[in-house]
Design an enzyme around this catalytic site. Sequence first.
Site, PDB file in Angstrom:
ATOM      1  N   SER A 131      42.869 113.166  46.691  1.00 18.86           N
ATOM      2  CA  SER A 131      43.373 112.880  45.484  1.00 18.86           C
ATOM      3  C   SER A 131      43.609 111.343  45.366  1.00 18.86           C
ATOM      4  CB  SER A 131      44.212 113.759  44.952  1.00 18.86           C
ATOM      5  OG  SER A 131      44.828 113.110  43.770  1.00 18.86           O
ATOM      6  N   TYR A 155      52.982 117.839  46.236  1.00 18.97           N
ATOM      7  CA  TYR A 155      51.750 117.703  46.208  1.00 18.97           C
ATOM      8  C   TYR A 155      51.126 116.699  46.800  1.00 18.97           C
ATOM      9  CZ  TYR A 155      47.028 118.047  44.357  1.00 18.97           C
ATOM     10  OH  TYR A 155      45.487 117.771  44.234  1.00 18.97           O
ATOM     11  N   LYS A 159      48.679 115.655  50.355  1.00 18.01           N
ATOM     12  CA  LYS A 159      47.392 114.867  50.617  1.00 18.01           C
ATOM     13  C   LYS A 159      47.537 114.039  51.407  1.00 18.01           C
ATOM     14  CE  LYS A 159      45.127 117.931  47.897  1.00 18.01           C
ATOM     15  NZ  LYS A 159      44.258 118.864  48.283  1.00 18.01           N
TER      16      LYS A 159
HETATM   17  P1  NAD Z   1      41.613 125.423  42.114  1.00 16.20           P
HETATM   18  O1  NAD Z   1      43.198 126.006  42.009  1.00 16.20           O
HETATM   19  O2  NAD Z   1      41.010 125.921  40.972  1.00 16.20           O
HETATM   20  O3  NAD Z   1      40.969 125.512  43.548  1.00 16.20           O
HETATM   21  C1  NAD Z   1      41.774 125.623  44.685  1.00 16.20           C
HETATM   22  C2  NAD Z   1      41.463 127.249  45.171  1.00 16.20           C
HETATM   23  O4  NAD Z   1      41.944 127.472  46.438  1.00 16.20           O
HETATM   24  C3  NAD Z   1      41.619 128.535  44.318  1.00 16.20           C
HETATM   25  O5  NAD Z   1      40.567 129.277  44.146  1.00 16.20           O
HETATM   26  C4  NAD Z   1      42.865 129.176  45.093  1.00 16.20           C
HETATM   27  O6  NAD Z   1      42.730 130.726  44.928  1.00 16.20           O
HETATM   28  C5  NAD Z   1      42.352 128.811  46.647  1.00 16.20           C
HETATM   29  N1  NAD Z   1      43.402 128.728  47.544  1.00 16.20           N
HETATM   30  C6  NAD Z   1      44.674 128.247  47.406  1.00 16.20           C
HETATM   31  N2  NAD Z   1      45.515 128.349  48.526  1.00 16.20           N
HETATM   32  C7  NAD Z   1      44.881 129.180  49.491  1.00 16.20           C
HETATM   33  C8  NAD Z   1      44.803 129.869  50.805  1.00 16.20           C
HETATM   34  N3  NAD Z   1      45.876 129.614  51.161  1.00 16.20           N
HETATM   35  N4  NAD Z   1      43.987 130.536  51.079  1.00 16.20           N
HETATM   36  C9  NAD Z   1      42.827 130.580  50.427  1.00 16.20           C
HETATM   37  N5  NAD Z   1      42.570 130.168  49.266  1.00 16.20           N
HETATM   38  C10 NAD Z   1      43.478 129.401  48.646  1.00 16.20           C
HETATM   39  O7  NAD Z   1      41.885 123.737  41.861  1.00 16.20           O
HETATM   40  P2  NAD Z   1      40.737 122.784  41.938  1.00 16.20           P
HETATM   41  O8  NAD Z   1      40.968 122.048  40.919  1.00 16.20           O
HETATM   42  O9  NAD Z   1      39.381 123.630  42.088  1.00 16.20           O
HETATM   43  O10 NAD Z   1      40.954 121.899  43.384  1.00 16.20           O
HETATM   44  C11 NAD Z   1      40.314 121.861  44.484  1.00 16.20           C
HETATM   45  C12 NAD Z   1      40.755 121.019  45.427  1.00 16.20           C
HETATM   46  O11 NAD Z   1      40.714 119.750  44.880  1.00 16.20           O
HETATM   47  C13 NAD Z   1      42.309 121.090  45.680  1.00 16.20           C
HETATM   48  O12 NAD Z   1      42.549 120.568  47.149  1.00 16.20           O
HETATM   49  C14 NAD Z   1      43.026 120.169  44.684  1.00 16.20           C
HETATM   50  O13 NAD Z   1      44.110 119.748  45.509  1.00 16.20           O
HETATM   51  C15 NAD Z   1      41.969 118.849  44.849  1.00 16.20           C
HETATM   52  N6  NAD Z   1      42.087 117.952  43.731  1.00 16.20           N
HETATM   53  C16 NAD Z   1      41.857 118.620  42.308  1.00 16.20           C
HETATM   54  C17 NAD Z   1      42.175 117.843  41.392  1.00 16.20           C
HETATM   55  C18 NAD Z   1      42.012 118.528  40.023  1.00 16.20           C
HETATM   56  O14 NAD Z   1      42.492 117.475  38.946  1.00 16.20           O
HETATM   57  N7  NAD Z   1      41.476 119.453  39.719  1.00 16.20           N
HETATM   58  C19 NAD Z   1      42.216 116.496  41.616  1.00 16.20           C
HETATM   59  C20 NAD Z   1      42.383 115.840  42.842  1.00 16.20           C
HETATM   60  C21 NAD Z   1      42.276 116.828  43.898  1.00 16.20           C
END
Ligand code: NAD
Length: 346
Positions: A131, A155, A159
């Site tokens: 991120s 958080y 990362k």
């Molecule tokens: P999201 O919450 O929609 O997806 C994350 C998924 O991981 C969820 O489906 C959740 O159920 C699953 N999960 C969490 N912990 C788990 C575990 N211990 N075992 C199995 N499954 C687990 O989030 P997203 O927006 O799709 O983000 C995906 C990735 O991208 C994450 O790592 C997030 O930190 C990163 N990210 C997201 C953003 C954003 O703005 N959406 C920005 C930068 C980075």
Amino acid sequence: MNTRETVKTVLVTGGAGYIGSHTCVELLQQGYEVVVVDNLVNAQQESLNRVAKIAGKAPVFLRVDLLDEVALDAVFSQYSIDAVIHFAALKAVGESVAKPLAYYHNNMTGTLNLFRVMAQHQVFQLVYSSSATVYGDSNPIPYREDMPLASTSPYGRSKVMAEQIMMDLSAADERWNIASLRYFNPVGAHPSGLIGEDPTGIPNNLMPYISQVAVGRREHLSIYGNDYMTADGTGVRDYIHVVDLANGHLQALQLLARKHQRFSAYNLGAGKGFSVLDVVKAFEKACGQSIPYKFEPRRAGDIGEFYADASKAATELDWRAARSLDSMCADTWNWQSKNPSGYGQV
Ligand code: NAD
Ligand code: UDP
């Protein structure tokens, strides 16, 4: 070393979530076999039914928690995994400040379990969800991949730590081949309107909040700060369409297949910023109604403005953000208006 032809099966952790589900669509459409592991802590399995509808082919879904190393090991024994895209994490910045142990446990222990099991099964191709938060609050903009990393929340630090672990792994064992993708602000939805962002509770992020105002679930948008050193005083971010972002993961897989690089990080952003008011105006155009808003004080911990230097991804991944702010808003509205309660209404 794997080539595109030999990378057939991709394990997608967190594949039922927002970015994961969009990436599954692109993977399936490009002919990969997809195995999703997700514990559904922040997703609904319905997202994967929709993925199958769009792609004409279903991913394998296994309800597995990354904290359960035995179950994870069984997944690698059962399926012949060639590469992993690791999305699974908890991601709410404010909640991570309130619950640091829960965040570090889920995000770090889950990641360590995954890396250990990958190594045991000789799977070393990895695309990691990082991120822009890893740039912290004191780097100059635009952010470049070689800037020092720091973060201001548990958080964000999870990362930064994960990136450090991946660097250490690849230094210790040359078989690792890792692309860490630093996302800027992912927004939008698949143009089909079948999948999109479905936050639980009150959205923390701008675009889902605006779209819930437009659909009548919230009264007005609070704009946090109109006194930043930006053109209109509101915060500026580098918004990126989630389908562009999903395609960045396919480009990264292809890079790993043709080039062994141990560890490399890439900014996935458009390389330009839009203000909160720019986004509000674009959304009003997309939904054909006005979005009521009120200015409020700045949100604690917010940075006024940041955006990516996206040139490394262009040169090395052959990836660029293609979709405009207007299409990000139009696709968000298409998803939200067809699914006013997200996946809840099935
Ligand atoms: P999201 O919450 O929609 O997806 C994350 C998924 O991981 C969820 O489906 C959740 O159920 C699953 N999960 C969490 N912990 C788990 C575990 N211990 N075992 C199995 N499954 C687990 O989030 P997203 O927006 O799709 O983000 C995906 C990735 O991208 C994450 O790592 C997030 O930190 C990163 N990210 C997201 C953003 C954003 O703005 N959406 C920005 C930068 C980075
Ligand atoms: N923002 C806002 N109201 C909201 C949510 C966000 O004014 O309800 C602003 C926020 O201050 C920032 C921009 O919108 O300037 C993007 O915020 P978001 O939380 O989506 O992304 P992040 O701050 O994590 O980059």
